[in-house]
Design an enzyme around this catalytic site. Structure first.
Site, short mmCIF file in Angstrom:
data_model
loop_
_atom_site.label_atom_id
_atom_site.label_comp_id
_atom_site.label_asym_id
_atom_site.label_seq_id
_atom_site.Cartn_x
_atom_site.Cartn_y
_atom_site.Cartn_z
N ARG A 2 22.40 21.04 -31.63
CA ARG A 2 22.50 22.49 -31.60
C ARG A 2 23.83 23.03 -32.11
O ARG A 2 24.86 22.41 -31.90
CB ARG A 2 22.27 22.98 -30.16
CG ARG A 2 20.82 22.85 -29.73
CD ARG A 2 20.67 22.81 -28.23
NE ARG A 2 19.27 22.68 -27.85
CZ ARG A 2 18.59 21.53 -27.86
NH1 ARG A 2 19.18 20.39 -28.23
NH2 ARG A 2 17.31 21.50 -27.50
N HIS A 23 18.88 21.15 -35.35
CA HIS A 23 18.42 20.15 -36.32
C HIS A 23 18.30 20.70 -37.75
O HIS A 23 17.31 20.44 -38.44
CB HIS A 23 17.08 19.57 -35.87
CG HIS A 23 17.17 18.66 -34.68
ND1 HIS A 23 18.35 18.11 -34.23
CD2 HIS A 23 16.21 18.19 -33.81
CE1 HIS A 23 18.12 17.35 -33.17
NE2 HIS A 23 16.84 17.39 -32.89
N HIS A 61 15.78 9.95 -36.21
CA HIS A 61 15.15 10.37 -34.96
C HIS A 61 13.92 9.52 -34.62
O HIS A 61 12.87 10.05 -34.25
CB HIS A 61 14.78 11.85 -35.06
CG HIS A 61 14.79 12.58 -33.77
ND1 HIS A 61 13.92 12.26 -32.75
CD2 HIS A 61 15.54 13.60 -33.31
CE1 HIS A 61 14.15 13.08 -31.73
NE2 HIS A 61 15.14 13.90 -32.05
N TYR A 90 11.56 7.29 -32.30
CA TYR A 90 11.26 7.16 -30.87
C TYR A 90 10.91 5.70 -30.60
O TYR A 90 9.88 5.22 -31.07
CB TYR A 90 10.09 8.05 -30.48
CG TYR A 90 10.36 9.54 -30.59
CD1 TYR A 90 10.91 10.23 -29.51
CD2 TYR A 90 10.04 10.24 -31.74
CE1 TYR A 90 11.14 11.60 -29.59
CE2 TYR A 90 10.28 11.61 -31.82
CZ TYR A 90 10.82 12.28 -30.74
OH TYR A 90 11.05 13.63 -30.82
N ASP A 150 18.18 14.61 -22.25
CA ASP A 150 18.40 15.18 -23.57
C ASP A 150 19.91 15.42 -23.62
O ASP A 150 20.37 16.56 -23.63
CB ASP A 150 17.59 16.48 -23.76
CG ASP A 150 17.61 16.96 -25.20
OD1 ASP A 150 18.14 16.24 -26.06
OD2 ASP A 150 17.09 18.06 -25.46
N GLN A 169 22.68 10.50 -28.77
CA GLN A 169 21.86 11.42 -28.00
C GLN A 169 20.68 10.63 -27.44
O GLN A 169 19.95 9.99 -28.19
CB GLN A 169 21.34 12.54 -28.92
CG GLN A 169 20.52 13.62 -28.25
CD GLN A 169 21.38 14.68 -27.58
OE1 GLN A 169 22.60 14.69 -27.74
NE2 GLN A 169 20.76 15.57 -26.84
N GLU A 191 19.78 8.74 -30.77
CA GLU A 191 20.20 9.29 -32.06
C GLU A 191 21.71 9.18 -32.20
O GLU A 191 22.44 9.84 -31.48
CB GLU A 191 19.80 10.76 -32.17
CG GLU A 191 18.38 11.07 -31.74
CD GLU A 191 18.26 12.51 -31.26
OE1 GLU A 191 18.83 13.42 -31.90
OE2 GLU A 191 17.60 12.73 -30.24
C1 G6D Z 1 16.64 16.18 -30.06
O1 G6D Z 1 18.23 17.11 -28.52
C2 G6D Z 1 17.06 17.36 -29.28
C3 G6D Z 1 15.92 17.83 -28.47
O2 G6D Z 1 16.29 18.90 -27.67
C4 G6D Z 1 14.79 18.17 -29.40
O3 G6D Z 1 13.76 18.78 -28.74
C5 G6D Z 1 14.35 16.91 -30.11
O4 G6D Z 1 15.42 16.36 -30.77
C6 G6D Z 1 13.21 17.13 -31.08
O5 G6D Z 1 16.80 15.02 -29.47
#
Ligand code: G6D
Length: 339
Positions: free
Chosen positions: A79, A104, A175, A177, A254, A290, A304
């Site tokens: 953010r 993002h 990103h 998972y 988060d 993250q 991340e």
């Molecule tokens: C990230 O920190 C953000 C989350 O808040 C978001 O919703 C996600 O990516 C898609 O990890």
């Protein structure tokens, strides 16, 4: 072990003239598929087990792009408060795409772009992108490249590089998972109970502190993890049991962990699947990771590697400024092992 090979295939269309290509890099034990939509890691298979959540079609990556599934996130991962920052006395206003903040890279972040691609040798795929001056509010024409490399020690190396013709800010990540127990990627989902579970993952993160938040935005301070559910300095199960919740609003992680080192030879995070005995070690030169576990697909979680969120508004955080003509370079390695 076999030498690496790369295969290339047409992976369908996301619009009339936009064909997606998929490349699979494999060394015999570790197979990694990447697509040029979002420069996305679409699949990682280690010893026959699915290591990341994946979708079966290109158009689904477009449809669910808000989840950044496996994608490269940029220009700024995380953010930026109020979607604004000041650089060298000039204020820049960015797209506010989440609750009045910028997240993002905005509405059309790098995870939504069709990147140029080329194969290098027999073990590397490079994606490149030009993000034009003013895109989503950012200054500078930014040339970005991300390359994926599978090596004989069962590692996926992700190398980022960027150059701008004006001073700007940058924070890139991937990103994926993950779940080292194996991820059920069937789509649509099967029964919840059929899915591999986060609770059987032990996690270590080499961080004494996390970034303190006010709501979703950093206050500028760091908080010690000692005695909290953020203390992963010795391996512990990822799931937080109801009785250990830090407060009622906590619904998962988060959070940004400020790493104790950026020594690319030492793992900053180790995720071990207690059912599979598969371990994922993450190495990076970035100052933070993250951890995102909320509402995640296939019971997988994101780790991340990146800079702190909202750094352009916090002079005490490590700088994310990229000066015109200089190079941004960063590298993260994901190493898979059976131990
Ligand atoms: C990230 O920190 C953000 C989350 O808040 C978001 O919703 C996600 O990516 C898609 O990890």
């Amino acid at each position: 072990m076999d030498h690496s090979i790369i295969t290339e295939e047409n992976w369908g269309k996301i619009a009339k003239n936009k064909t997606v290509s998929r490349y699979t890099l494999s060394n015999g034990e570790l197979s990694v598929s990447v697509i040029n939509f979002g420069a996305t890691v679409q699949r990682i298979v280690y010893r026959g087990q699915e290591m990341i959540f994946s979708l079966p079609e290109a158009r689904l990556y477009q449809k669910f792009s808000f989840g950044c599934i496996g994608a490269v996130v940029g220009r700024y991962a995380g953010r930026i408060a109020g979607g604004r920052f000041t650089l060298d006395g000039k204020e820049y206003r960015l797209t506010r795409n989440l609750k009045g903040n910028h997240l993002h890279g905005g509405r059309h972040g790098f995870n939504t772009k069709l990147w140029e691609s080329r194969v290098i040798g027999n073990d590397c795929v490079e994606f490149t992108l030009l993000s034009p001056d003013g895109e989503e509010g950012y200054p500078g024409n930014l040339n970005v490249s991300v390359s994926y490399h599978v090596t004989d020690d069962n590692s996926l190396t992700v190398s980022y590089e960027a150059h701008s013709d004006r001073d700007t800010v940058i924070n890139l990540t991937n990103h994926c998972y993950f779940n080292p127990n194996g991820v059920d990627s069937t789509f649509p989902k099967k029964q919840e109970s059929d899915e591999p579970d986060n609770r059987d993952v032990s996690l270590r993160i080499d961080a004494d502190r996390i970034v303190e938040l006010n709501g979703e935005i950093p206050t500028g301070r760091l908080l010690p993890v000692e005695g909290t559910v953020f203390d992963f300095r010795t391996p512990r199960k990822l799931a937080v049991m109801a009785e250990n919740l830090p407060d009622e609003s906590f619904s998962g992680y988060d959070h940004t962990f400020a790493l104790n080192h950026c020594d690319p030879e030492q793992p900053i995070a180790v995720a071990r699947g207690l059912r599979s005995n598969i371990t994922i070690k993450i190495f990076t030169d970035q100052p933070a990771v993250q951890l995102f576990t909320m509402g995640n697909p296939g019971n997988a979680f994101a780790l991340e590697t990146q800079h702190f969120p909202d750094s352009p508004n916090h002079p005490k955080f490590p700088s994310t400024v990229l000066r015109a003509g200089e190079s941004f370079r960063s590298r993260t390695v994901y190493r898979f092992s059976y131990e």
